[in-house]
Design a protein around this motif. Sequence first.
Motif, PDB file in Angstrom:
ATOM      1  N   MET A   1      41.231  42.567 -63.377  1.00 35.53           N
ATOM      2  CA  MET A   1      41.730  42.258 -62.032  1.00 35.53           C
ATOM      3  C   MET A   1      42.246  40.830 -62.006  1.00 35.53           C
ATOM      4  O   MET A   1      41.545  39.899 -62.380  1.00 35.53           O
ATOM      5  N   SER A   2      43.492  40.666 -61.610  1.00 37.38           N
ATOM      6  CA  SER A   2      44.071  39.334 -61.546  1.00 37.38           C
ATOM      7  C   SER A   2      44.826  39.183 -60.240  1.00 37.38           C
ATOM      8  O   SER A   2      45.236  40.157 -59.616  1.00 37.38           O
ATOM      9  N   GLY A   3      45.048  37.953 -59.826  1.00 36.11           N
ATOM     10  CA  GLY A   3      45.772  37.701 -58.596  1.00 36.11           C
ATOM     11  C   GLY A   3      45.460  36.325 -58.076  1.00 36.11           C
ATOM     12  O   GLY A   3      44.821  35.505 -58.748  1.00 36.11           O
ATOM     13  N   ASP A   4      45.915  36.056 -56.859  1.00 36.62           N
ATOM     14  CA  ASP A   4      45.806  34.714 -56.298  1.00 36.62           C
ATOM     15  C   ASP A   4      44.715  34.578 -55.247  1.00 36.62           C
ATOM     16  O   ASP A   4      44.343  33.467 -54.881  1.00 36.62           O
ATOM     17  N   VAL A   5      44.214  35.688 -54.708  1.00 38.67           N
ATOM     18  CA  VAL A   5      43.319  35.624 -53.561  1.00 38.67           C
ATOM     19  C   VAL A   5      41.860  35.664 -53.977  1.00 38.67           C
ATOM     20  O   VAL A   5      41.036  34.909 -53.451  1.00 38.67           O
ATOM     21  N   VAL A   6      41.509  36.532 -54.928  1.00 40.98           N
ATOM     22  CA  VAL A   6      40.133  36.569 -55.427  1.00 40.98           C
ATOM     23  C   VAL A   6      39.789  35.228 -56.069  1.00 40.98           C
ATOM     24  O   VAL A   6      40.570  34.678 -56.839  1.00 40.98           O
ATOM     25  N   GLY A   7      38.633  34.719 -55.717  1.00 43.04           N
ATOM     26  CA  GLY A   7      38.202  33.423 -56.240  1.00 43.04           C
ATOM     27  C   GLY A   7      38.483  32.273 -55.313  1.00 43.04           C
ATOM     28  O   GLY A   7      37.969  31.167 -55.515  1.00 43.04           O
ATOM     29  N   GLN A   8      39.300  32.494 -54.260  1.00 44.94           N
ATOM     30  CA  GLN A   8      39.545  31.436 -53.287  1.00 44.94           C
ATOM     31  C   GLN A   8      38.317  31.262 -52.391  1.00 44.94           C
ATOM     32  O   GLN A   8      37.684  32.237 -51.997  1.00 44.94           O
ATOM     33  N   ALA A   9      38.020  30.039 -52.045  1.00 42.63           N
ATOM     34  CA  ALA A   9      36.888  29.751 -51.156  1.00 42.63           C
ATOM     35  C   ALA A   9      37.343  29.868 -49.706  1.00 42.63           C
ATOM     36  O   ALA A   9      37.434  28.882 -48.966  1.00 42.63           O
ATOM     37  N   LEU A  10      37.642  31.101 -49.298  1.00 45.50           N
ATOM     38  CA  LEU A  10      38.142  31.340 -47.950  1.00 45.50           C
ATOM     39  C   LEU A  10      37.006  31.323 -46.929  1.00 45.50           C
ATOM     40  O   LEU A  10      35.883  31.708 -47.223  1.00 45.50           O
ATOM     41  N   SER A  11      37.331  30.912 -45.712  1.00 50.34           N
ATOM     42  CA  SER A  11      36.397  31.086 -44.603  1.00 50.34           C
ATOM     43  C   SER A  11      36.437  32.541 -44.157  1.00 50.34           C
ATOM     44  O   SER A  11      37.407  33.254 -44.392  1.00 50.34           O
ATOM     45  N   ARG A  12      35.379  32.977 -43.471  1.00 54.25           N
ATOM     46  CA  ARG A  12      35.324  34.364 -43.000  1.00 54.25           C
ATOM     47  C   ARG A  12      36.488  34.649 -42.051  1.00 54.25           C
ATOM     48  O   ARG A  12      36.787  33.842 -41.172  1.00 54.25           O
ATOM     49  N   VAL A  13      37.074  35.817 -42.204  1.00 60.81           N
ATOM     50  CA  VAL A  13      38.195  36.165 -41.338  1.00 60.81           C
ATOM     51  C   VAL A  13      37.741  36.356 -39.893  1.00 60.81           C
ATOM     52  O   VAL A  13      38.555  36.239 -38.967  1.00 60.81           O
ATOM     53  N   ASP A  14      36.460  36.660 -39.683  1.00 62.10           N
ATOM     54  CA  ASP A  14      35.952  36.860 -38.322  1.00 62.10           C
ATOM     55  C   ASP A  14      35.169  35.653 -37.808  1.00 62.10           C
ATOM     56  O   ASP A  14      34.494  35.730 -36.783  1.00 62.10           O
ATOM     57  N   ALA A  15      35.269  34.528 -38.510  1.00 59.93           N
ATOM     58  CA  ALA A  15      34.459  33.364 -38.148  1.00 59.93           C
ATOM     59  C   ALA A  15      34.770  32.882 -36.741  1.00 59.93           C
ATOM     60  O   ALA A  15      33.864  32.624 -35.935  1.00 59.93           O
ATOM     61  N   ARG A  16      36.047  32.743 -36.395  1.00 61.86           N
ATOM     62  CA  ARG A  16      36.403  32.241 -35.067  1.00 61.86           C
ATOM     63  C   ARG A  16      35.934  33.202 -33.979  1.00 61.86           C
ATOM     64  O   ARG A  16      35.441  32.786 -32.926  1.00 61.86           O
ATOM     65  N   LEU A  17      36.067  34.513 -34.226  1.00 63.10           N
ATOM     66  CA  LEU A  17      35.612  35.489 -33.241  1.00 63.10           C
ATOM     67  C   LEU A  17      34.113  35.341 -32.988  1.00 63.10           C
ATOM     68  O   LEU A  17      33.650  35.423 -31.841  1.00 63.10           O
ATOM     69  N   LYS A  18      33.357  35.105 -34.048  1.00 68.75           N
ATOM     70  CA  LYS A  18      31.903  35.009 -33.897  1.00 68.75           C
ATOM     71  C   LYS A  18      31.485  33.724 -33.191  1.00 68.75           C
ATOM     72  O   LYS A  18      30.631  33.747 -32.296  1.00 68.75           O
ATOM     73  N   VAL A  19      32.071  32.609 -33.570  1.00 70.93           N
ATOM     74  CA  VAL A  19      31.610  31.343 -32.986  1.00 70.93           C
ATOM     75  C   VAL A  19      32.119  31.148 -31.564  1.00 70.93           C
ATOM     76  O   VAL A  19      31.553  30.355 -30.801  1.00 70.93           O
ATOM     77  N   THR A  20      33.179  31.867 -31.175  1.00 75.67           N
ATOM     78  CA  THR A  20      33.682  31.751 -29.810  1.00 75.67           C
ATOM     79  C   THR A  20      33.144  32.845 -28.898  1.00 75.67           C
ATOM     80  O   THR A  20      33.433  32.852 -27.692  1.00 75.67           O
ATOM     81  N   GLY A  21      32.369  33.762 -29.446  1.00 73.58           N
ATOM     82  CA  GLY A  21      31.811  34.835 -28.632  1.00 73.58           C
ATOM     83  C   GLY A  21      32.753  36.002 -28.418  1.00 73.58           C
ATOM     84  O   GLY A  21      32.465  36.902 -27.624  1.00 73.58           O
ATOM     85  N   ALA A  22      33.879  36.023 -29.121  1.00 68.14           N
ATOM     86  CA  ALA A  22      34.853  37.104 -28.939  1.00 68.14           C
ATOM     87  C   ALA A  22      34.492  38.352 -29.735  1.00 68.14           C
ATOM     88  O   ALA A  22      35.004  39.437 -29.438  1.00 68.14           O
ATOM     89  N   ALA A  23      33.647  38.225 -30.752  1.00 69.08           N
ATOM     90  CA  ALA A  23      33.212  39.398 -31.509  1.00 69.08           C
ATOM     91  C   ALA A  23      32.310  40.250 -30.624  1.00 69.08           C
ATOM     92  O   ALA A  23      31.405  39.730 -29.966  1.00 69.08           O
TER      93      ALA A  23
ATOM     94  N   GLY B   1      48.985  42.943 -54.235  1.00 70.24           N
ATOM     95  CA  GLY B   1      49.932  41.864 -54.481  1.00 70.24           C
ATOM     96  C   GLY B   1      50.436  41.228 -53.206  1.00 70.24           C
ATOM     97  O   GLY B   1      51.572  40.752 -53.133  1.00 70.24           O
ATOM     98  N   LEU B   2      49.602  41.198 -52.179  1.00 68.84           N
ATOM     99  CA  LEU B   2      49.980  40.627 -50.894  1.00 68.84           C
ATOM    100  C   LEU B   2      49.166  39.364 -50.615  1.00 68.84           C
ATOM    101  O   LEU B   2      48.034  39.236 -51.089  1.00 68.84           O
TER     102      LEU B   2
END
Length: 715
Positions: A1-23, A461-462
Amino acid sequence: MSGDVVGQALSRVDARLKVTGAATYAAEHRIDGLLYGVVVNSTEARGTVTAIATEAARAHPGVTHVLTDFSALRLAHSVAELVFHGQPIAVVVGTTAEAAAHGASLVDVTYDRKPARTDFDDPGATSVTAPSNPDYSRGDPDGAFASADATVDLAFTISRENHNPIELPSTIARWEGGKLTLWDKSQWVQGAARTVAGALGVPEQDVRVHCEYVGGGFGSAIRAYDHVVLAAFAALRTGRPVKVVLSRRQFSYGTGYRPASRQRLALGAGRTGRIESLLYEVRTETSRYDAYEEGLTDLPKFLYGVPHTRTRYRLTAIDTQSPASMRGPGVVSSAFALETAVDQLAHDLGIDPIELRLRNEPTRDEVTRLPFSTRKLRECYDLGARRFGWSRRGAAPGSRTDGDLLIGMGMATASYHNNRRQVGSRARVDADGTATVETATSDMGPGTTTSVMQVAADALGLPARQVTFRLGDSAYPVAPPHAGATTMASVGSAAHASCTALRNKFIAMAVADPASPLYRADPATVVVRDGRFGTGESGATDSHREILGRAGLPGLEVTATWGPGDTDARISSYGYGAVFAEVSVDPLLGLVRIRRMFAAYDVGRVISPKLAHSQAIGGMVGGIGMALMEATVTDHRDGRIVNASLADYLVPVNADVPELDAAFIDTEDPLADPIGVKGLGEITIVGVPAAIGNAVFNATGKRLTDLPIRLEALL
């Protein structure tokens, strides 16, 4: 498996929803016509209900229904007699939560009480062999122990623990046209659908469960407990949607818990530290209606290369609700016994604890006789010792001080089986070039929504911003429980399979299309990155959007299934780790404080480093609680849990948690699964209580074998 996204130290995609109470969590969905249900629980552990006076409750303003007849339900336990304290015996339904709660307090219950046994140390309690853990033996363990140059023989007690995540067990149930929809706090939405359908006697396909967000689980939401079924039952009887949310007290006796255990672990070794004999005996509590058992014997049989080994596992049934998985189920408990005994042996022989472990490294799995897929435990020891400063440890207990405080260092080995299960995944790319991947797993906190998205993005590849991973709907393709460190290896591999198949479908369309710049290219040479397909030879490229546009398609979709097949019949696949702890002990107060902790892990490819590090820290915090604080206390007169509140059940808070850190060995496990990962969620608590206990011994010279470690044990 190769690519550009795996291995990145990304923040959670739902982080803003959770901390703002929108989740939106289970209890927060806005449903028209909603009623509120409150469960009335038994105050006896055993017997029968002879009368229920409901008149006062029915007369209370706002109360619409009082349900007491559950004979039509097929629950895990008896509904005709009481089998545990807190067993549901009525549901009061009202137009407001307050009305229902006060109405529930007005229900008066009369019992025919029978003697109950709620203490699994009661000498009258009987024990049986754990059904899935038969007695195991290899070599001559008793003979080797008797002839050993050095022996350790220790007894251990671990208290019952209750899950205490922030989100309470919550369910909203709504019937429409004979079909049931549940919004439920769940770690397994398809399991919840199956349980509720079975309890109500309706087809499973008529039950749909939603759970996009979970406010912490630790194993408490794997099963659909009585309150889930009762919410559905109340909605059916009232003809309106009903919400049931358990109180913190009800949480403690309405769901499962880590069972208390009693263990004996004995080691026999030669003077060089080679362990020749291991004897392990364990007993855990369970309910009378469910023979719940855990994987306690796994590590003692497997972790070290001991030629003469015996394990025995017994269950003691008492009048309580059934236990359940809690982070590191079974393994964290037996690791405390095993790693404490190994530390004691190292002390007795005058051998460094890491060196003793290295001298007992196996060359293959001693139980299955299979080769290891990867086992980079030596590297974990080396990295951990170097980063933690193990060389500064004083070998003699009590030799390091800081003012009036005694300072100690300890370490322990961690391991957990790399569980993989069959999973289905549906991947779709739409005409705008965005992708959606779906499967019926859950995300109780590790960041599954983010990490699976990363795998999917690279397979398609996206870029990450164009890929969405959806979960928490029982109508999505099949997935196992979100538990047992199963999710990333299983769900991630399924997402990889569906997205790879979808990518290949796009490639096949492009190379067959005369209008494509890649027409007649060899499909094997086409790669895709950042949304562009190309061969790297001519510079000509194509895209998902252009391929769909030329074909006049609104999107392209593939559903695929991945499972481990017979892999576990060919390799032994485990995660590994080395956990290090430094503590201070106040000898006058008996107070233990964690000063710092570090762990090094071999868990295969790390998909999302930021989330993996967060998992490690969370596991350590849970291990601190198990080692020093957490214990469920039962009043054995009636089975009542005495400390069923966050005021009385102690868990670590910020003041208890010092500098924590973790690192991961750069490796992958391609033999285990196509994305090369191993489970991480469970292993991060394994070894933590043992490392803390070993550090306390190094500080004080007192070998403590009971958890939690209490002040009085050090005074």
